[in-house]
Design an enzyme around this catalytic site. Structure first.
Site, PDB file in Angstrom:
ATOM      1  CB  CYS B 153      -0.995  -0.008   1.164  1.00  0.00           C
ATOM      2  SG  CYS B 153      -0.300  -0.246   2.784  1.00  0.00           S
ATOM      3  CB  VAL B 157      -0.269   5.721  -0.286  1.00  0.00           C
ATOM      4  CG1 VAL B 157      -0.473   7.149   0.204  1.00  0.00           C
ATOM      5  CG2 VAL B 157      -1.291   4.804   0.371  1.00  0.00           C
TER       6      VAL B 157
END
Lengths: 500, 513
Positions: B153, B157
């Site tokens: 992630c 991001v």
């Protein structure tokens, strides 16, 4: 072989050379600094020589793509330092994975009613979705905290364990924590342990320590009747019950363990820590920071100790007792004498089965050095060791434990470890779950030395008996002799060829 | 002193010795500042009530004990099903340590994957350098045939562009230009591990099939198994059935050998898996069948786009689900279902008939991935059992609707409730308020077994605390036998345990059942 053996430094130098030759140049240059062969104590300090017996570069970034075994800051904070604090709810704040993979995996034993007043083996997560990334997660965190309060009202506090996105999307978890702590009249600790911070678990330990300093100490009136023999045990995570097998000894010698950090710990034990007389630190790497802080601010002395194996247990007990004077020293001698027959019996039973067996270690925290003497108590020899996330001061401390010629590897890569093990063919490897099965496939006995391979405790006298039993059952199991189909010719191991 | 060299006590017996019990009681009393016992007991009772259940099910933000993992785990599992393929996960390195540990703890096998080890500077400047260096190192050190790139992630991001990065890395010579580096963006904050599986499968197929000419080979079939902790047993069982039929098929993604290597002195970092050549050739198949619908929604869409017929199943397990799978294969391949398979089917039916009295009317709670829950629910109803709670944390509204349709198809499904998106702490309330006889799930269910007393049957990933179950199939008729036997063992063991007290229940402790 005697314990004054020297390891085969020449073979180890050659193995280092061989593995480095397989890397692209840039990576080889970087990895070279992490690998070495321990020199003899006497050779240290000569002009241009290394500073410690096993001087390697450490605590620097892992190289991309090489299969480092390291974890992250979140693992260091949630997984190691905070996770075991049993009466607090630890929220894995961010997407679901981090909390899921670390759920119930470190075997931090505790007593309590799980889900009611105790929460260690549970996975609390804010389970971030795309909208939380886009719009920020602070509102969600507020709601998560409210729902924790409603459904788990007996919790003594909450920690917010940040996963990677939190720091990247600019959430203000400190503000949320302050607000909610006031509203619910609870301790709420925001921890900035996003996984991308630092180079390993290690920074997560440090950040978690700092969070104790900043968000727990001196926040409440702590009512406590002190005694002259109050100690905190720091850096024992009670894996398989380690801290309990240690506590029983400390109590026997007349000390009062007023807090255990953080295995089987309650928030109260952390809050009152500054009132103790001495901090006893087992895992130096993960909790030295808070001990230094307590020394500075509250004047509490700290002392490292080692409860692996009888030699170190005795030495440590005596060192601790000395701090408290003759009364405790007398009791300590009595305790040592009491356990002597157990130690003698364990060694008599297992040493003949383990004498001369060689061991390679690759672990984290304190174990790459702390367990060495426990093996030596059983007549075993450490031929290689290294730290996942050690710092320079760990390697300095390791020098006293290892023999000349020992192979030292910092932040070892999957490739290196496999080649080293293949080249050395030790009788036992002690490392983690990711290393266990590759090693066993090679026909080499293995023990997980993070989780005690679902056994333990290994600390204290009670633990030493289990440690000895486990090393014996790993090495002397008949399965290792069944690997070769009888109709196939046996391959000659590399180490045997090198010895010829 | 409880410890002795003759009989070494480890944690399980050691801490139940009086010395330790007293010590721990004193610790609690003097140092832990606990809540009074009565308060704890009251709260514990309260959590068993309907009132608590309502609060529990009303949760909107907090998730407790979910039965799902994150996308990249699925991508890493998917990559493990291809020949000499190394997973390269772009982002923070701790994640990769977690995926490897998680898979190893279940399979009791090595699980290899590398990380691009991005840290704070990469968060600011992006991870291009990490990709360039990382691919070069992986390629050189681990000698893969393919590197499958997914993301944590962190990389998602900050918005790292995998396609561009991989192109850059190839331009800089990290890997040869023609070296296969398929990729999938696998953000952990979208979906779950089954979507990561889907993403990586689609990524691999696009990599090999995009822009290629397709010449349909009539009657040939591709099989995509989906994320399956029982792949070792299942894939071999499905192959067994397809081989008996004489079908021309390709398993696209088969980790059955990778997660079941022999111990003979050699560590095989790679073993088995679908050959790259076979993946390429699979473009020409007439049809692609997915064994797990919710694991392959995007992948199957892509297969349809390239012109293949597609069909998906929900983890073909039990009688009718296996029937349907075989009939579909038969229809596409034009191959008859041979007598040998009909006999296998008959043996499963025989076993079900033999045991029906012990299974009829038993009530179940079932949780796991959506396709698995569907499959078990269906099989339970075939045995005369009654599913009561069917829960998938990663279940969608579409899954819920499909489940309700299935349950409505049988009188045994009448009392069932479907719980999409709920977690295992919700399940705890369900089990207290509407109890069942048996709980079917994975190792995490052991906490529910402890709290609620519902016997747990471990039939799905992850199984950490029992060994080797995944080596045996659940799919197909023979898999059905395995599931049946496992359920029956649990029922009989429980009955024996309840009637084992000497002098009290010397009756009912029957020799023959």
């Amino acid at each position: 072989m005697s314990l004054d053996h020297e390891n085969n430094g020449a073979l180890h130098e050659k193995l280092i050379e061989e593995v480095l030759s397989q890397y692209p140049d840039k990576a080889a240059k970087r990895r070279k600094k992490h690998l070495s062969v321990a020199t003899h104590r006497d050779e240290i300090g000569e002009a241009g020589k290394v500073l410690s017996e096993c001087d390697v570069k450490s605590n620097i970034k892992s190289i991309p793509g090489v299969m480092t075994i390291r974890g992250c800051a979140y693992a260091g904070s949630k997984g190691v330092v905070w996770g075991p604090v049993k009466d607090m709810v630890h929220i894995s704040h961010g997407p679901v994975g981090c909390g899921q993979y670390s759920w119930s995996q470190r075997r931090n034993y505790y007593t309590g009613m799980t889900g009611i007043d105790t929460f260690v083996t549970m996975q609390f997560t804010s389970d971030f979705q795309e909208k939380d990334i886009v719009f920020g997660g602070d509102k969600k965190l507020e709601q998560v905290i409210d729902e924790v309060e409603e459904l788990f009202p007996l919790n003594k506090g909450i920690t917010v364990q940040s996963e990677c996105p939190i720091g990247l999307i600019g959430d203000d978890i400190e503000a949320v924590s302050r607000k909610k702590a006031k509203e619910h009249d609870k301790t709420i600790v925001p921890v900035r342990c996003e996984g991308f911070r630092g180079v390993s678990q290690s920074l997560g330990h440090h950040i978690a320590n700092d969070a104790i300093r900043d968000w727990v100490f001196d926040k409440k009136e702590v009512e406590f009747e002190p005694s002259p023999y109050d100690v905190n045990v720091i850096g024992d995570y009670n894996i398989g019950g380690d801290a309990w097998a240690s506590r029983i000894l400390l109590e026997e010698v007349g000390l009062r363990v007023v807090g255990n950090w953080s295995g089987d710990a309650t928030l109260a034990e952390i809050e009152r820590a500054p009132k103790a007389k001495l901090n006893l630190i087992h895992c130096y790497r993960s909790m030295n920071y808070i001990c230094r802080h307590m020394e500075e601010k509250y004047g509490i002395a700290w002392m490292e100790y080692n409860f692996f194996g009888p030699s170190q247990i005795e030495a440590s007990l005596r060192k601790i007792a000395k701090h408290f004077g003759p009364e405790i020293e007398d009791k300590t001698e009595a305790v040592i004498a009491k356990y002597r027959p157990l130690v003698d019996a364990v060694i008599a039973k297992y040493r003949p089965r383990l004498e001369g067996k060689t061991v390679m270690l690759y672990v984290g925290g304190l174990r790459p050095r702390h367990v060495i003497t426990a093996y030596e108590d059983l007549g075993m020899e450490i031929v290689g060791t290294g730290y996942e996330f050690g710092h320079n001061d760990d390697y300095q401390r390791t020098g006293h434990y290892v023999k000349k010629g020992t192979l030292i590897y910092d932040d070892v890569t999957g490739y290196e470890l496999e080649k080293f093990i293949e080249g050395i063919r030790p009788d036992l490897v002690g490392s983690g779950i990711k290393e266990k099965y590759p090693v066993q496939k090679m026909g080499i006995p293995f023990r997980q030395m993070h989780s005690w391979d679902y056994s333990g405790p290994y600390h204290g006298y009670d633990g030493f008996a289990i440690f000895a039993r486990d090393m014996d059952l790993a090495i002397n199991n008949p399965v290792w002799d069944l690997y070769d189909a009888p109709w196939k010719k046996k391959a000659v191991p590399l180490a045997a060829m090198a010895a010829e | 002193m409880p410890q002795s060299a003759e009989k070494v006590l480890d944690h399980a017996p050691l801490f139940r010795e009086p010395e330790y019990r007293q010590m721990l009681a004193a610790k609690k009393l003097n140092f832990e500042c606990p809540h009074p016992d009565q308060v704890v007991a009251d709260q514990r009772e309260f959590t068993k009530t309907w009132e608590y259940r309502e609060k529990n099910l009303a949760r909107e933000a907090l998730v407790v004990n979910p039965a799902k993992a994150c996308q990249p785990l699925g991508a890493v599992f998917a990559a493990a099903g291809f020949e000499r393929t190394m997973s390269f996960v772009h982002g923070s390195q701790g994640c990769v340590a977690y995926y490897r540990s998680h898979l190893s703890r279940h399979f009791k096998e090595p699980a290899s994957a590398v990380s691009s080890s991005m840290t704070e500077d990469a968060a600011v400047f992006g991870g291009l350098k990490n990709m360039v260096d990382g691919l070069a190192n992986t390629y050189t050190l681990y000698d893969p045939k393919m590197i499958a790139v997914s993301t944590t992630c962190m990389a998602e991001v900050i918005g790292d562009d995998l396609h561009g990065f991989i192109e850059n890395a190839k331009n800089e010579g990290s890997v040869p230009r023609d070296f296969d580096v398929p990729f999938a963006h696998t953000p952990a904050f979208v979906g779950s591990h089954i979507d990561g599986y889907d993403g990586m499968m689609e990524g691999v197929l696009e990599h090999f099939w995009d822009g290629k000419e397709r010449t349909e080979a009539a009657g040939t079939i591709n099989i995509i198994p989906g994320f399956d902790g029982f792949c070792v047993g299942n894939n071999r069982e499905v192959r067994h059935l397809l081989n008996l039929m004489g079908v021309s098929y390709t398993f696209i993604q088969d980790a059955s050998d990778q997660f079941d290597t022999p111990s003979d002195g050699e560590f095989r970092m790679y073993d088995g898996g679908t050959k790259i050549e076979d993946v390429k050739a699979a473009l020409n198949a007439e049809a692609t069948l997915s064994l797990q619908h919710y694991n392959t929604r995007h992948t199957l869409n892509y297969c349809a786009e390239v012109g293949q017929a597609t069909a998906s199943f929900h983890y073909p397990l039990g009688v009718q689900a296996t029937d349907e799978f075989l009939m579909k294969v038969s229809a596409i391949s034009g191959k008859e279902i041979p007598e040998a398979i009909r006999l296998e089917r008959g043996r499963l039916i025989d076993a079900m008939a033999d045991s029906q009295s012990w299974l009829h009317g038993k009530k179940y709670a079932i949780y796991g991935d959506p396709d698995f829950v569907y499959a078990i629910t269906r099989f339970i109803m075939e045995t005369g059992g009654e599913p009561i709670h069917c829960l998938a944390t990663n279940g969608t509204a579409a899954w819920e609707a499909e489940m309700k349709e299935l349950l409505a198809s049988s009188p045994f499904g009448e009392d069932a409730q479907v719980w999409a998106g709920k977690d295992l702490w919700a399940m705890r309330s369900l089990l207290f308020t509407e109890p069942v006889d048996l709980l079917i799930g994975n190792s995490y269910g052991k906490y529910l077994e402890r709290d609620t007393g519902t016997p747990l049957i471990r039939l799905t990933f992850p199984i950490f605390d029992r060994h080797h179950h995944h080596r045996f199939p659940l799919m197909g008729y023979q898999g059905g036998l395995r599931v049946l036997t496992t359920i029956l063992d649990k029922i009989f063991d429980k009955l024996d345990r309840e009637t084992i007290e000497p002098g009290v229940t010397d009756y009912s402790y029957d020799l023959t059942r």
